[in-house]
Design a protein around this motif. Sequence first.
Motif, short mmCIF file in Angstrom:
data_model
loop_
_atom_site.label_atom_id
_atom_site.label_comp_id
_atom_site.label_asym_id
_atom_site.label_seq_id
_atom_site.Cartn_x
_atom_site.Cartn_y
_atom_site.Cartn_z
N PHE A 169 0.90 -1.15 0.17
CA PHE A 169 -0.05 -0.02 -0.03
C PHE A 169 1.02 1.21 -0.09
O PHE A 169 1.75 1.36 0.66
N TYR A 170 0.40 2.12 -0.56
CA TYR A 170 0.92 3.59 -0.84
C TYR A 170 -0.20 4.47 -0.40
O TYR A 170 -1.31 4.64 -1.53
N ASP A 171 -0.50 5.07 0.70
CA ASP A 171 -1.71 5.60 0.85
C ASP A 171 -1.71 7.04 0.72
O ASP A 171 -0.77 7.70 0.56
N GLN A 172 -3.04 7.58 0.55
CA GLN A 172 -3.45 9.05 0.59
C GLN A 172 -2.46 9.65 -0.58
O GLN A 172 -1.66 10.77 -0.15
N GLN A 173 -2.73 9.08 -1.66
CA GLN A 173 -1.87 9.67 -2.80
C GLN A 173 -2.53 10.75 -3.62
O GLN A 173 -3.95 10.91 -3.38
N ASP A 174 -1.81 11.63 -4.47
CA ASP A 174 -2.34 12.56 -5.14
C ASP A 174 -1.63 12.23 -6.53
O ASP A 174 -0.83 11.46 -6.80
N VAL A 175 -1.94 12.98 -7.69
CA VAL A 175 -1.28 13.02 -8.95
C VAL A 175 0.03 12.86 -8.84
O VAL A 175 0.71 12.11 -9.45
#
Length: 350
Positions: A169-175
Motif C-alpha cells: 500500500f501507498y496511501d493518501q496519494q495524489d497525482v
Amino acid sequence: MSALPGSPEGVATTGLVDTPVDSSPETLAELPPLTEQTRLEAREIIARYPVARSALLPMLHLVQSVQGYVSPEGVALCAEELGLTKAEVGAVATFYTMYKRRPTGRHLVSVCTNTLCSVLGGQRIMDALSSDLGVHHDETTADGSITLEHAECLAACDYAPVVTVDYEFYDQQDVESARALVAALRRGEKPAPTRGAPLTDFKGISRQLAGFSQHGDDAAARAAVDAPAALGPTLAGLRLAEERGESAPAMRRPAAPAPDAEEPAATVAPSGRTGESPGKEAADARVAAADTPAEKAGAAGSHPDAPEPARRRLPDGREGTDTPAGQEPGTSGQGPAAGSPSPNPPLGKA
C-alpha cells in the motif's frame, strides 16, 4: 471470456475476464521454463490440502511467480499435477483478476477507482499515470517495468486515494505523489510502502502468495514482517480513546445454561419414576418441552398414545387417507376418474 489455446478444451471460452491468453511464439520463447523444481514445489503445495484440487489457487500463483503470468505451460502443469482438465484450470485462472493472462511488468501498479478513492482523486491518478506511461488498464510499458491496472476496491477507504504496487500500500496519494512513485519504480528504486512489507516485485509477491518465502533468508523475512508502518487514520480512534480515558463497556457474559437446556427434548434421559415405559416418558417430556403450538402438535402426533389417523376405503377396496379422491397433493383435482385406464401404464404391460 478467455480461450485457452493449446488443448482441445481450449476451443471453448471460460471465466469472466475477456483478456486473451498470450500464447504468441515470441512471448513463449522468452519465458523462463517451469523446471522440475517448480513441479516439486507444486507437489509440496498439494500436500498441504486434504483434497488435491484445493491447491489450485496457490499453484497458479507459483507458476506466475516463475513466468510472470499464467501461461499455457502453467495451466498444463497445474492440470497434470491435480488430475484436472486444462479447461477446469483455465476457468479458475480467468475468473480471478490476480491471475494475469499476459506477461506482467516488473511491478504491478494498481490504482483504486472505486467510489471513495475516485471522488478523492483516484480516477485523476489513473488518467495521469496512463498518459505518462502510454498504457491503459492491464497493459505493460514497452520497457517491461510497469503494468498498470485500475482496481475496483483495495479495502482501504480510510487512506483514500490508494495505490498499491505489487499489492503493497501507498496511501493518501495524489497525482504528483503517484507520478513520483512510478518514476522511482522505473528507475529501479523501491520506495518504502506506507505500511506493510518492503517492496520486492510482482514475481516475488506471487511466490509469497503461493506460500513460499520471497526473501533470501530468515533475517530478511523477519525484517519484512517487522517493517515500520504509518497507521495514522486506522489508529486515530484508539489514540483519542486512550488520551480521553475512554473505553467500551465490558461485555456481559451470558448466564450458564441449565442442564439439558441446549439439548433436544428427545435426548432427556427417562427417570424411571413415572411408571411409564421409557419411550412414553420421553414422549411426554417432548410434549412438555415444546415451545410453540406447531412443535407441541408435532410432539403430540408422534407420541405412542396418539390415535391412529382416520382412514377411508377406496373404490378398489384399499384403505387410504381422508383426502377426497382427486385432491391428493400434486393432482389439483385433475386425476383420472375411478376405473379409467392409466395414461402411462407400467413398462412391459399393455
